[in-house]
Design a protein around this motif. Structure first.
Motif, PDB file in Angstrom:
ATOM      1  N   GLN A  16     -31.222  20.441 -94.466  1.00 40.85           N
ATOM      2  CA  GLN A  16     -31.206  20.137 -93.041  1.00 40.85           C
ATOM      3  C   GLN A  16     -30.621  21.298 -92.258  1.00 40.85           C
ATOM      4  OE1 GLN A  16     -29.567  16.257 -92.133  1.00 40.85           O
ATOM      5  NE2 GLN A  16     -30.311  15.373 -94.037  1.00 40.85           N
ATOM      6  N   SER A  17     -31.246  21.578 -91.134  1.00 47.68           N
ATOM      7  CA  SER A  17     -30.783  22.654 -90.267  1.00 47.68           C
ATOM      8  C   SER A  17     -29.668  22.147 -89.357  1.00 47.68           C
ATOM      9  CB  SER A  17     -31.953  23.164 -89.414  1.00 47.68           C
ATOM     10  OG  SER A  17     -32.343  22.151 -88.487  1.00 47.68           O
ATOM     11  N   VAL A  18     -29.057  23.061 -88.632  1.00 48.24           N
ATOM     12  CA  VAL A  18     -28.021  22.699 -87.654  1.00 48.24           C
ATOM     13  C   VAL A  18     -28.599  21.739 -86.614  1.00 48.24           C
ATOM     14  CG1 VAL A  18     -26.506  23.578 -85.852  1.00 48.24           C
ATOM     15  CG2 VAL A  18     -26.724  24.836 -88.010  1.00 48.24           C
ATOM     16  N   ALA A  19     -29.853  21.980 -86.219  1.00 45.84           N
ATOM     17  CA  ALA A  19     -30.496  21.109 -85.228  1.00 45.84           C
ATOM     18  C   ALA A  19     -30.714  19.707 -85.782  1.00 45.84           C
ATOM     19  CB  ALA A  19     -31.832  21.716 -84.792  1.00 45.84           C
ATOM     20  N   ASP A  20     -31.072  19.620 -87.078  1.00 48.87           N
ATOM     21  CA  ASP A  20     -31.262  18.310 -87.702  1.00 48.87           C
ATOM     22  C   ASP A  20     -29.953  17.523 -87.704  1.00 48.87           C
ATOM     23  OD1 ASP A  20     -33.909  18.911 -88.311  1.00 48.87           O
ATOM     24  OD2 ASP A  20     -33.387  19.771 -90.256  1.00 48.87           O
ATOM     25  N   ILE A  21     -28.858  18.209 -88.035  1.00 47.65           N
ATOM     26  CA  ILE A  21     -27.550  17.559 -88.091  1.00 47.65           C
ATOM     27  C   ILE A  21     -27.126  17.086 -86.707  1.00 47.65           C
ATOM     28  CG2 ILE A  21     -25.095  17.953 -88.549  1.00 47.65           C
ATOM     29  CD1 ILE A  21     -25.979  19.838 -90.803  1.00 47.65           C
ATOM     30  N   LYS A  22     -27.325  17.955 -85.708  1.00 49.35           N
ATOM     31  CA  LYS A  22     -26.931  17.590 -84.341  1.00 49.35           C
ATOM     32  C   LYS A  22     -27.710  16.370 -83.860  1.00 49.35           C
ATOM     33  CE  LYS A  22     -26.158  19.374 -79.680  1.00 49.35           C
ATOM     34  NZ  LYS A  22     -26.669  18.144 -79.053  1.00 49.35           N
ATOM     35  N   ALA A  23     -28.981  16.277 -84.208  1.00 52.22           N
ATOM     36  CA  ALA A  23     -29.781  15.120 -83.788  1.00 52.22           C
ATOM     37  C   ALA A  23     -29.186  13.826 -84.332  1.00 52.22           C
ATOM     38  CB  ALA A  23     -31.224  15.283 -84.266  1.00 52.22           C
ATOM     39  N   GLN A  24     -28.716  13.853 -85.578  1.00 47.26           N
ATOM     40  CA  GLN A  24     -28.102  12.664 -86.169  1.00 47.26           C
ATOM     41  C   GLN A  24     -26.749  12.364 -85.521  1.00 47.26           C
ATOM     42  OE1 GLN A  24     -28.660  12.602 -90.678  1.00 47.26           O
ATOM     43  NE2 GLN A  24     -29.394  14.637 -90.143  1.00 47.26           N
ATOM     44  N   GLU A  25     -25.978  13.404 -85.272  1.00 41.74           N
ATOM     45  CA  GLU A  25     -24.682  13.207 -84.623  1.00 41.74           C
ATOM     46  C   GLU A  25     -24.853  12.621 -83.227  1.00 41.74           C
ATOM     47  OE1 GLU A  25     -22.082  16.745 -86.789  1.00 41.74           O
ATOM     48  OE2 GLU A  25     -23.119  17.154 -84.892  1.00 41.74           O
ATOM     49  N   ASP A  26     -25.860  13.073 -82.505  1.00 43.64           N
ATOM     50  CA  ASP A  26     -26.097  12.562 -81.154  1.00 43.64           C
ATOM     51  C   ASP A  26     -26.433  11.066 -81.179  1.00 43.64           C
ATOM     52  OD1 ASP A  26     -25.612  15.057 -80.117  1.00 43.64           O
ATOM     53  OD2 ASP A  26     -27.729  15.590 -79.829  1.00 43.64           O
ATOM     54  N   ILE A  27     -27.259  10.652 -82.137  1.00 40.53           N
ATOM     55  CA  ILE A  27     -27.603   9.234 -82.239  1.00 40.53           C
ATOM     56  C   ILE A  27     -26.373   8.416 -82.607  1.00 40.53           C
ATOM     57  CG2 ILE A  27     -29.016   7.528 -83.454  1.00 40.53           C
ATOM     58  CD1 ILE A  27     -31.092   9.761 -83.887  1.00 40.53           C
ATOM     59  N   ALA A  28     -25.575   8.950 -83.548  1.00 37.76           N
ATOM     60  CA  ALA A  28     -24.351   8.239 -83.960  1.00 37.76           C
ATOM     61  C   ALA A  28     -23.426   8.023 -82.773  1.00 37.76           C
ATOM     62  CB  ALA A  28     -23.641   9.027 -85.058  1.00 37.76           C
ATOM     63  N   HIS A  29     -23.211   9.063 -81.990  1.00 40.12           N
ATOM     64  CA  HIS A  29     -22.317   8.943 -80.833  1.00 40.12           C
ATOM     65  C   HIS A  29     -22.892   8.002 -79.783  1.00 40.12           C
ATOM     66  CE1 HIS A  29     -20.687  13.165 -82.048  1.00 40.12           C
ATOM     67  NE2 HIS A  29     -20.086  12.180 -82.709  1.00 40.12           N
ATOM     68  N   LYS A  30     -24.205   8.033 -79.603  1.00 38.80           N
ATOM     69  CA  LYS A  30     -24.852   7.160 -78.620  1.00 38.80           C
ATOM     70  C   LYS A  30     -24.608   5.694 -78.950  1.00 38.80           C
ATOM     71  CE  LYS A  30     -29.404   6.021 -76.675  1.00 38.80           C
ATOM     72  NZ  LYS A  30     -30.845   6.377 -76.628  1.00 38.80           N
ATOM     73  N   TYR A  31     -24.554   5.364 -80.233  1.00 39.16           N
ATOM     74  CA  TYR A  31     -24.391   3.975 -80.655  1.00 39.16           C
ATOM     75  C   TYR A  31     -22.960   3.655 -81.078  1.00 39.16           C
ATOM     76  CZ  TYR A  31     -29.332   3.112 -80.145  1.00 39.16           C
ATOM     77  OH  TYR A  31     -30.590   2.946 -79.611  1.00 39.16           O
TER      78      TYR A  31
END
Length: 423
Positions: free
Chosen positions: A184-199
């Motif tokens: 996973q790239s840095v962008a892939d990780i950030k996408a998951q972190e963003d969803i986690a924080h959103k919820y």
């Protein structure tokens, strides 16, 4: 009078030669006479999508398909390069009688409705380059079988009940981002972190656990789950580790619970138990997740052997018989981050449908009102030895792949789920 009768007989003979027997059915053979095994599944799915019925002829010529003859079906076969035969009503009935004979290991299963298919993939939220090698995305596209995409957010919102069939591939449900930089790239990780924080989740691992539980609920409610490679392994690890921190500081900033291994609860898992977590080599390391993986500790293994499909009764063990239909029963092994499943880690409640010398490769089970299949390895026709694993396989070069046929058996299986199961 005699000349007139002779003329009529000659005319009748000419007409009989010129006029073929009325063809009422199309038979799509799945033995060595088939010109494109993978696209044949797409024809079967298209017929179901058009609200027609398909008869799956278990163990007959490699698991052939039969359906009512129409010009549209014949055209689709020709356009997609799929071999077919037109047969009469009487020939179709003769095949059914042959398969119904109690002394032969064959049967007819009616497929009645096209399953609504969804694939869990990060391509839903970003480029996710590694996902281009997802074997199921590749074969669904090649076979021209339609599907939709979901990722963490859709599952958290409760969208899964809209679908019949869910696929997971080389995902990491433990929140450790694949445990290596290749995944996973840095962008892939950030996408998951963003969803986690959103919820409202503090960590990605907490969000992934909620997603894993949502998948389990989908299956228990009657959904069909198909998982390959590391998704099968990490899904069960995440479920077993509920409430336990198994994520190292290199991923989330804090350490692992020193008693994590003893706190695992194997009663929560689909397929695996009695497994040990692998040590953490850090995000820049190259590690597997547990000793569920038969090649644990060696990363992308290079198997040199074959695995064999078991032979099930088409009349009594209908589900595994459907899931193992093939024109070959010995299949070349292929690697993956989770290559295959250690025999000692597979629960007794799991039905083994294919195994190699030292590992199980292809297993099935039930959860609540639903069913699941786990398939070890990354790509049935991928490069052996790890090199070039980012390159997607060109299935035009592998139209007869027996390893890919197992995936497509699972795609059609939900269409026959109303049939009484004896397994």
């Amino acid at each position: 009078m005699k000349q007139h009768l002779t003329f009529l007989l000659i005319l009748l003979a000419i007409l009989c030669q010129a006029t073929p027997i009325l063809a009422n059915f199309v038979l799509i053979p799945m033995d060595d006479q088939q010109s494109n095994h993978l696209k044949a599944y797409g024809i079967a799915y298209k017929v179901l999508k058009d609200d027609a019925e398909v008869e799956w002829l278990l163990n007959y010529r490699g698991g052939s398909f039969m359906t009512k003859q129409t010009a549209a079906v014949e055209t689709e076969c020709r356009v997609r390069g799929v071999s077919f035969e037109t047969i009469s009503d009487s020939n179709a009935e003769s095949i059914r009688r042959q398969l119904s004979n109690p002394d032969v290991n064959m049967d007819v299963v009616k497929l009645q409705k096209a399953a609504k298919i969804v694939v869990y993939s990060p391509v839903k939220v970003g480029p996710a380059e590694f996902e281009n090698t997802d074997a199921v995305l590749l074969v669904l596209t090649y076979a021209e079988i339609p599907y939709e995409l979901v990722y963490d957010e859709e599952i958290l919102k409760g969208d899964l009940p809209k679908y019949d069939w869910l696929h997971l591939h080389h995902e990491d449900f433990t929140g450790q981002f694949g445990r290596n930089m290749h995944r996973q790239s840095v962008a892939d990780i950030k996408a998951q972190e963003d969803i986690a924080h959103k919820y409202g989740f503090q960590k990605v691992s907490q969000m992934k656990l909620a997603v894993a539980k949502g998948i389990k609920e989908f299956c228990a409610g009657g959904g069909y789950l198909f998982a390959m490679c590391s998704a099968a392994e990490t899904l069960d690890i995440a479920l077993a580790a509920e409430g336990v921190d198994i994520v190292g500081s290199s991923y989330d900033g804090d350490g692992i619970d020193p008693n994590a291994q003893e706190k695992l609860d194997f009663t929560r898992t689909f397929a695996f138990g009695n497994f040990n977590l692998e040590s953490d080599n850090g995000y820049r390391g190259f590690s597997t997740f547990s000793d569920i993986n038969s090649s644990a500790g060696r990363g992308y293994d290079q198997p040199g052997g074959f695995f064999e499909l078991f032979n099930f009764s088409a009349k009594w063990d209908v589900i595994p018989a459907m899931l193992t239909q093939n024109h070959e029963n010995v299949i070349r092994e292929f690697f993956g981050q989770t290559t295959a499943f250690r025999k000692g880690a597979v629960k007794a409640s799991s039905l083994v449908m294919g195994e190699g010398k030292s590992s199980h490769r292809y297993i099935y089970g039930e959860s609540g009102r639903g069913q699941w299949t786990f398939y070890g390895g990354h790509d049935p026709e991928g490069l052996r030895g790890g090199g070039g694993f980012r390159n997607p396989t060109d299935l035009n070069l592998h139209p007869h792949s027996p390893g890919y046929r197992l995936i497509l058996n699972n795609v059609l299986f939900p269409s026959a789920r109303k049939k009484k199961r004896k397994t």
